[in-house]
Motif scaffolding. Structure first.
Motif, mmCIF file in Angstrom:
data_model
loop_
_atom_site.group_PDB
_atom_site.id
_atom_site.type_symbol
_atom_site.label_atom_id
_atom_site.label_comp_id
_atom_site.label_asym_id
_atom_site.label_seq_id
_atom_site.Cartn_x
_atom_site.Cartn_y
_atom_site.Cartn_z
ATOM 1 N N ASN A 26 41.496 -83.228 -67.695
ATOM 2 C CA ASN A 26 41.086 -83.318 -66.290
ATOM 3 C C ASN A 26 42.193 -83.852 -65.393
ATOM 4 O O ASN A 26 41.921 -84.434 -64.343
ATOM 5 C CB ASN A 26 39.839 -84.199 -66.129
ATOM 6 C CG ASN A 26 38.584 -83.524 -66.642
ATOM 7 O OD1 ASN A 26 38.490 -82.303 -66.636
ATOM 8 N ND2 ASN A 26 37.631 -84.309 -67.093
ATOM 9 N N LEU A 27 43.447 -83.676 -65.785
ATOM 10 C CA LEU A 27 44.569 -84.249 -65.055
ATOM 11 C C LEU A 27 45.480 -83.169 -64.483
ATOM 12 O O LEU A 27 45.587 -82.059 -65.030
ATOM 13 C CB LEU A 27 45.387 -85.167 -65.968
ATOM 14 C CG LEU A 27 44.687 -86.429 -66.486
ATOM 15 C CD1 LEU A 27 45.568 -87.129 -67.498
ATOM 16 C CD2 LEU A 27 44.337 -87.363 -65.339
ATOM 17 N N TYR A 28 46.137 -83.536 -63.383
ATOM 18 C CA TYR A 28 47.148 -82.685 -62.757
ATOM 19 C C TYR A 28 48.419 -83.508 -62.550
ATOM 20 O O TYR A 28 48.369 -84.731 -62.413
ATOM 21 C CB TYR A 28 46.673 -82.171 -61.396
ATOM 22 C CG TYR A 28 45.411 -81.350 -61.437
ATOM 23 C CD1 TYR A 28 45.458 -79.967 -61.568
ATOM 24 C CD2 TYR A 28 44.156 -81.955 -61.328
ATOM 25 C CE1 TYR A 28 44.294 -79.211 -61.597
ATOM 26 C CE2 TYR A 28 42.998 -81.205 -61.358
ATOM 27 C CZ TYR A 28 43.069 -79.841 -61.499
ATOM 28 O OH TYR A 28 41.915 -79.098 -61.530
ATOM 29 N N LEU A 29 49.537 -82.797 -62.491
ATOM 30 C CA LEU A 29 50.818 -83.418 -62.163
ATOM 31 C C LEU A 29 51.344 -82.814 -60.870
ATOM 32 O O LEU A 29 51.146 -81.619 -60.602
ATOM 33 C CB LEU A 29 51.842 -83.202 -63.282
ATOM 34 C CG LEU A 29 51.561 -83.864 -64.634
ATOM 35 C CD1 LEU A 29 52.672 -83.513 -65.621
ATOM 36 C CD2 LEU A 29 51.423 -85.371 -64.499
ATOM 37 N N ALA A 30 52.013 -83.639 -60.071
ATOM 38 C CA ALA A 30 52.631 -83.151 -58.846
ATOM 39 C C ALA A 30 53.837 -82.282 -59.197
ATOM 40 O O ALA A 30 54.554 -82.532 -60.166
ATOM 41 C CB ALA A 30 53.044 -84.322 -57.967
ATOM 42 N N THR A 31 54.060 -81.244 -58.413
ATOM 43 C CA THR A 31 55.221 -80.368 -58.587
ATOM 44 C C THR A 31 55.879 -80.157 -57.229
ATOM 45 O O THR A 31 55.361 -80.594 -56.187
ATOM 46 C CB THR A 31 54.810 -79.001 -59.164
ATOM 47 O OG1 THR A 31 54.026 -78.297 -58.186
ATOM 48 C CG2 THR A 31 53.999 -79.160 -60.440
ATOM 49 N N GLY A 68 37.695 -91.183 -70.916
ATOM 50 C CA GLY A 68 38.129 -90.404 -72.063
ATOM 51 C C GLY A 68 39.319 -90.974 -72.797
ATOM 52 O O GLY A 68 39.258 -91.252 -74.000
ATOM 53 N N GLU A 69 40.425 -91.201 -72.080
ATOM 54 C CA GLU A 69 41.676 -91.592 -72.730
ATOM 55 C C GLU A 69 42.072 -93.040 -72.456
ATOM 56 O O GLU A 69 43.030 -93.536 -73.027
ATOM 57 C CB GLU A 69 42.815 -90.666 -72.274
ATOM 58 C CG GLU A 69 42.681 -89.232 -72.744
ATOM 59 C CD GLU A 69 41.632 -88.478 -71.943
ATOM 60 O OE1 GLU A 69 41.344 -88.888 -70.793
ATOM 61 O OE2 GLU A 69 41.091 -87.494 -72.467
ATOM 62 N N GLY A 70 41.388 -93.712 -71.549
ATOM 63 C CA GLY A 70 41.703 -95.101 -71.246
ATOM 64 C C GLY A 70 42.928 -95.281 -70.382
ATOM 65 O O GLY A 70 43.573 -96.331 -70.421
ATOM 66 N N TYR A 71 43.278 -94.263 -69.575
ATOM 67 C CA TYR A 71 44.409 -94.385 -68.664
ATOM 68 C C TYR A 71 44.035 -95.315 -67.507
ATOM 69 O O TYR A 71 42.937 -95.237 -66.957
ATOM 70 C CB TYR A 71 44.821 -93.025 -68.110
ATOM 71 C CG TYR A 71 45.253 -92.031 -69.171
ATOM 72 C CD1 TYR A 71 45.892 -92.450 -70.337
ATOM 73 C CD2 TYR A 71 45.024 -90.667 -69.015
ATOM 74 C CE1 TYR A 71 46.285 -91.549 -71.312
ATOM 75 C CE2 TYR A 71 45.416 -89.750 -69.981
ATOM 76 C CZ TYR A 71 46.044 -90.198 -71.118
ATOM 77 O OH TYR A 71 46.426 -89.307 -72.091
ATOM 78 N N GLY A 110 54.370 -93.433 -68.214
ATOM 79 C CA GLY A 110 54.679 -94.081 -66.951
ATOM 80 C C GLY A 110 54.550 -93.200 -65.734
ATOM 81 O O GLY A 110 54.625 -93.691 -64.600
ATOM 82 N N THR A 111 54.365 -91.899 -65.925
ATOM 83 C CA THR A 111 54.190 -91.003 -64.791
ATOM 84 C C THR A 111 52.767 -91.102 -64.249
ATOM 85 O O THR A 111 51.883 -91.683 -64.883
ATOM 86 C CB THR A 111 54.489 -89.548 -65.190
ATOM 87 O OG1 THR A 111 53.598 -89.173 -66.260
ATOM 88 C CG2 THR A 111 55.921 -89.397 -65.660
#
Length: 262
Positions: A191-196, A132-135, A110-111
């Motif tokens: 190939n993903l990043y998360l906010a910090t 790739g992952e179907g997100y 859910g993020t």
């Protein structure tokens, strides 16, 4: 002589991390949307034998001090978000951001994840997802049944031509998200990043406005890794590693001479 062994050991550890970072860059030289990283070094604590400016006599001070360093370490790895080269694919679901910004995708927990990889496709329900992952791409865009062609404008507006209709219809809007400090994003793979907290809050906007990059359809952003530059960095790291190894070897020989003479 003993401190030199530990100082050189820190140099070896630091260069091992540096070489790992370089190898990761080279491994991703063909990864769409990949941003190269670099290792950030700093020297370790110093042993202050004589403090600069200390009193050397009643009327004079030391112009310089005597400080003995303890080596080096890697304190951070930093992504470089320069623009990658353009790959033309002529696939209507391949898009790239020319300039600042990221695409948003929803992760299984859910993020929200952020990516520069615009290799999209449709799932069984006609929803736009990552290849790739179907997100699911956010905001969610669903193509109607009978879609013949898909057009994505430079501002991210998605329109389709449906069988039996003469006029195209708008089905959604691809938004672009930026950050005050993209270097603070956390790479998590895929190939993903998360906010910090370091990156700041996401700033969502329309492509081509408020400093956001524009969207190009039928194109992909290649990795910004320069293979020649990385190979030069690898040679340099290898030489530094060899020099630190040589110091350890030299100290070992000195200690051996001492033990043989005493």
């Amino acid at each position: 002589m003993i401190p030199a062994l530990w100082i050189s050991k820190t140099g070896l550890d630091a260069q091992q991390t540096n070489i790992s970072q370089i190898s990761n860059n080279l491994a991703n030289a063909s990864t769409v949307g990949y941003k190269k990283g670099r290792a950030i070094f700093e020297d370790l604590l110093y042993q202050n034998v004589n403090q600069p400016g200390g009193q050397s006599s009643a009327n004079s001070t030391l112009p310089s001090g005597l400080m003995i360093g303890a080596g080096a370490k890697v304190v951070a790895t930093q992504k470089t978000f320069t623009q990658g080269s353009v790959q033309t694919t002529d696939n209507s679901l391949d898009v790239m951001i020319n300039g600042r910004g990221f695409f948003e995708v929803q992760l299984p927990d859910g993020t929200t994840g952020y990516t520069r990889n615009g290799q999209f496709t449709l799932n069984s329900e006609g929803t736009l997802v990552t290849t790739g992952e179907g997100y699911t791409v956010q905001p969610e865009i669903q193509m109607p049944a009978g879609t013949q062609s898909i057009t994505i404008g430079s501002d991210g507006q998605v329109s389709v031509q449906v069988t039996g209709q003469t006029a195209s219809q708008t089905v959604g809007q691809l938004t672009v998200t930026d950050f005050a400090n993209p270097v603070g994003l956390q790479p998590i793979g895929e190939n993903l990043y998360l906010a910090t907290q370091g990156s700041g809050d996401p700033i969502q906007g329309i492509a081509g406005t408020d400093g956001m990059g524009t969207i190009k359809q039928g194109m992909l952003e290649a990795s910004n890794v320069n293979a020649t530059e990385e190979l030069v960095n690898l040679i340099q790291a290898q030489r530094v590693y060899e020099m630190n190894s040589k110091v350890i070897s030299s100290v070992d020989q000195m200690l051996q001479n001492v033990t043989q003479q005493l």
